[in-house]
Write an enzyme that holds these catalytic residues in place. Structure first.
Site, PDB file in Angstrom:
ATOM      1  N   ASN A 109    -108.032 -20.187  83.476  1.00  0.00           N
ATOM      2  CA  ASN A 109    -107.382 -19.455  82.384  1.00  0.00           C
ATOM      3  C   ASN A 109    -107.149 -20.366  81.180  1.00  0.00           C
ATOM      4  OD1 ASN A 109    -107.303 -17.075  83.820  1.00  0.00           O
ATOM      5  ND2 ASN A 109    -105.208 -17.358  84.525  1.00  0.00           N
ATOM      6  N   TYR A 129    -108.568 -22.447  75.694  1.00  0.00           N
ATOM      7  CA  TYR A 129    -108.917 -23.524  74.760  1.00  0.00           C
ATOM      8  C   TYR A 129    -110.315 -23.318  74.164  1.00  0.00           C
ATOM      9  CZ  TYR A 129    -104.694 -25.788  76.405  1.00  0.00           C
ATOM     10  OH  TYR A 129    -103.390 -26.059  76.704  1.00  0.00           O
TER      11      TYR A 129
END
Length: 170
Positions: A135, A140
């Site tokens: 996740n 990112y």
């Protein structure tokens, strides 16, 4: 939602939110022994007070309705956990309590880090993220980070791999 820079007076709150968020995130993938060893080393009060006093590190709480929802830790210069140079800013921690996840707090904390990096005329911002934290990696990547390396991270004496992800700033 508000973001406030932490001071030494915030050390007990910082310790509490650090232990809570780290445990929530990683307890199911690690042994209690390794997790507790890491928590004891990384989040003991003396360690956190040293980090808070370091001029090359900054902590920021994010609040929702006067409750600490999470925090950000950034490093520059020799406070970075890897030698990335003076043109870089490290995001060492973005931790958000489970009940506040998926509400944009992590995005706001990351934006705060990018804002500071730009104010300090940094060329890039980077972080380490556990290779199994899918996740976080997806988050990112969506924010423009890409993998540029990897380094070891020790949970107790259990060696794990953090991906180093970097974003170049304009």
């Amino acid at each position: 939602m508000t973001i406030k820079k932490c001071t030494l007076e915030d050390s007990l709150d910082l310790q509490a939110v650090s232990v809570e968020t780290f445990t929530e995130t990683f307890k199911d993938q690690n042994s209690a022994e390794h997790l507790n060893a890491y928590l004891e080393r990384a989040y003991n009060l003396n360690q956190l007070e040293e980090e808070l006093a370091n001029q090359s590190s900054q902590f920021f709480f994010v609040y929702f309705n006067q409750e600490v929802a999470g925090y950000l830790k950034i490093n520059t210069g020799d406070a970075q956990s890897e030698a990335m140079g003076d043109d870089s800013l490290e995001v060492e921690r973005i931790y958000v309590k489970k009940k506040f996840q998926k509400h944009g707090f992590g995005k706001h904390l990351l934006n705060k880090a990018v804002q500071i990096a730009k104010e300090q005329k940094k060329e890039k911002i980077w972080l380490g993220v556990w290779e199994e934290n899918e996740n976080a990696i997806a988050f990112y990547q969506k924010k423009g980070f890409f993998q540029t390396g990897a380094h070891s991270f020790y949970m107790g004496d259990d060696e794990q791999v953090d991906l180093i992800m970097t974003k170049t700033l304009n």
